[in-house]
Design a protein around this motif. Structure first.
Motif, PDB file in Angstrom:
ATOM      1  N   GLY A  41      42.814  32.438  40.613  1.00  0.00           N
ATOM      2  CA  GLY A  41      42.552  31.024  40.395  1.00  0.00           C
ATOM      3  C   GLY A  41      43.231  30.423  39.194  1.00  0.00           C
ATOM      4  O   GLY A  41      43.010  29.255  38.864  1.00  0.00           O
ATOM      5  N   LYS A  42      44.065  31.204  38.509  1.00  0.00           N
ATOM      6  CA  LYS A  42      44.737  30.704  37.315  1.00  0.00           C
ATOM      7  C   LYS A  42      46.243  30.784  37.477  1.00  0.00           C
ATOM      8  O   LYS A  42      46.758  31.506  38.319  1.00  0.00           O
ATOM      9  N   GLU A  43      46.942  30.032  36.644  1.00  0.00           N
ATOM     10  CA  GLU A  43      48.392  30.083  36.665  1.00  0.00           C
ATOM     11  C   GLU A  43      48.902  31.344  35.976  1.00  0.00           C
ATOM     12  O   GLU A  43      48.222  31.929  35.129  1.00  0.00           O
ATOM     13  N   LEU A  86      40.845  46.271  25.360  1.00  0.00           N
ATOM     14  CA  LEU A  86      40.892  45.393  26.527  1.00  0.00           C
ATOM     15  C   LEU A  86      39.582  44.649  26.716  1.00  0.00           C
ATOM     16  O   LEU A  86      38.489  45.166  26.423  1.00  0.00           O
ATOM     17  N   LYS A  87      39.715  43.421  27.202  1.00  0.00           N
ATOM     18  CA  LYS A  87      38.581  42.546  27.439  1.00  0.00           C
ATOM     19  C   LYS A  87      38.528  42.175  28.920  1.00  0.00           C
ATOM     20  O   LYS A  87      39.557  42.182  29.595  1.00  0.00           O
ATOM     21  N   PRO A  88      37.357  41.806  29.415  1.00  0.00           N
ATOM     22  CA  PRO A  88      37.284  41.385  30.826  1.00  0.00           C
ATOM     23  C   PRO A  88      38.260  40.252  31.150  1.00  0.00           C
ATOM     24  O   PRO A  88      38.790  40.200  32.271  1.00  0.00           O
ATOM     25  N   GLU A  89      38.526  39.395  30.198  1.00  0.00           N
ATOM     26  CA  GLU A  89      39.447  38.276  30.449  1.00  0.00           C
ATOM     27  C   GLU A  89      40.907  38.720  30.534  1.00  0.00           C
ATOM     28  O   GLU A  89      41.784  37.912  30.844  1.00  0.00           O
ATOM     29  N   ASP A  90      41.167  39.997  30.278  1.00  0.00           N
ATOM     30  CA  ASP A  90      42.519  40.535  30.489  1.00  0.00           C
ATOM     31  C   ASP A  90      42.748  40.934  31.944  1.00  0.00           C
ATOM     32  O   ASP A  90      43.860  41.305  32.322  1.00  0.00           O
ATOM     33  N   THR A  91      41.703  40.869  32.741  1.00  0.00           N
ATOM     34  CA  THR A  91      41.813  41.215  34.154  1.00  0.00           C
ATOM     35  C   THR A  91      42.785  40.283  34.854  1.00  0.00           C
ATOM     36  O   THR A  91      42.649  39.064  34.793  1.00  0.00           O
ATOM     37  N   ALA A  92      43.780  40.865  35.501  1.00  0.00           N
ATOM     38  CA  ALA A  92      44.824  40.072  36.156  1.00  0.00           C
ATOM     39  C   ALA A  92      45.799  41.017  36.844  1.00  0.00           C
ATOM     40  O   ALA A  92      45.757  42.243  36.631  1.00  0.00           O
ATOM     41  N   VAL A  93      46.669  40.438  37.637  1.00  0.00           N
ATOM     42  CA  VAL A  93      47.835  41.165  38.124  1.00  0.00           C
ATOM     43  C   VAL A  93      48.943  40.956  37.089  1.00  0.00           C
ATOM     44  O   VAL A  93      49.242  39.821  36.722  1.00  0.00           O
ATOM     45  N   TYR A  94      49.503  42.046  36.622  1.00  0.00           N
ATOM     46  CA  TYR A  94      50.547  41.999  35.605  1.00  0.00           C
ATOM     47  C   TYR A  94      51.907  42.223  36.252  1.00  0.00           C
ATOM     48  O   TYR A  94      52.087  43.152  37.048  1.00  0.00           O
ATOM     49  N   TYR A  95      52.851  41.361  35.893  1.00  0.00           N
ATOM     50  CA  TYR A  95      54.206  41.424  36.429  1.00  0.00           C
ATOM     51  C   TYR A  95      55.190  41.614  35.279  1.00  0.00           C
ATOM     52  O   TYR A  95      55.005  41.037  34.198  1.00  0.00           O
ATOM     53  N   CYS A  96      56.259  42.361  35.539  1.00  0.00           N
ATOM     54  CA  CYS A  96      57.347  42.377  34.578  1.00  0.00           C
ATOM     55  C   CYS A  96      58.515  41.576  35.162  1.00  0.00           C
ATOM     56  O   CYS A  96      58.678  41.495  36.384  1.00  0.00           O
TER      57      CYS A  96
END
Length: 126
Positions: A41-43, A86-96
């Motif tokens: 849901g975020k950019e 790490l924090k819960p708000e670091d949850t995301a798909v990480y891309y290089c």
């Protein structure tokens, strides 16, 4: 040009993970590599960037400064993102992503990058 991201996983808050971005088809001497992330849901946002050419530099988003460290092993043509505390708000798909000779203006901007790897999921539980 190919980028292969790996190292994501599930970790508890306060834990650590190390992401890797293996590059092929070009050398890190000439290119900058950045990590971006996108939470549901975020950019997509820039996390960190490293330029290890003639002028080396690193960049970090304010939200990760002091917790994340980006580094490169030019012999292995691989960039790492060490993520600590790490924090819960670091949850995301990480891309290089990669671009040729990054400028400060483009270092943390999506539009500044020409090549993208697939994402790796990072989930931080509370």
């Amino acid at each position: 040009v190919q980028l292969q991201a790996s190292g994501g996983g599930l970790v508890q808050a306060g834990g650590s993970l190390r992401l890797s971005c293996a590059a092929s088809g070009f050398t890190l001497d000439d290119y900058a590599i950045a990590w971006f992330r996108q939470a549901p849901g975020k950019e997509r946002e820039g996390v960190s960037c490293i330029s290890s050419g003639r002028i080396s530099a690193t960049y970090y988003a304010d939200s990760v400064k002091g917790r994340f460290t980006i580094s490169s092993d030019n012999n292995k043509n691989t960039v790492y993102l060490q993520m600590n505390s790490l924090k819960p708000e670091d949850t995301a798909v990480y891309y290089c992503a990669a671009t040729y000779q990054v400028t400060t203006a483009q270092a943390m901007a999506e539009w500044g990058y020409d090549y993208w790897g697939q994402g790796t999921q990072v989930t931080v539980s509370s």
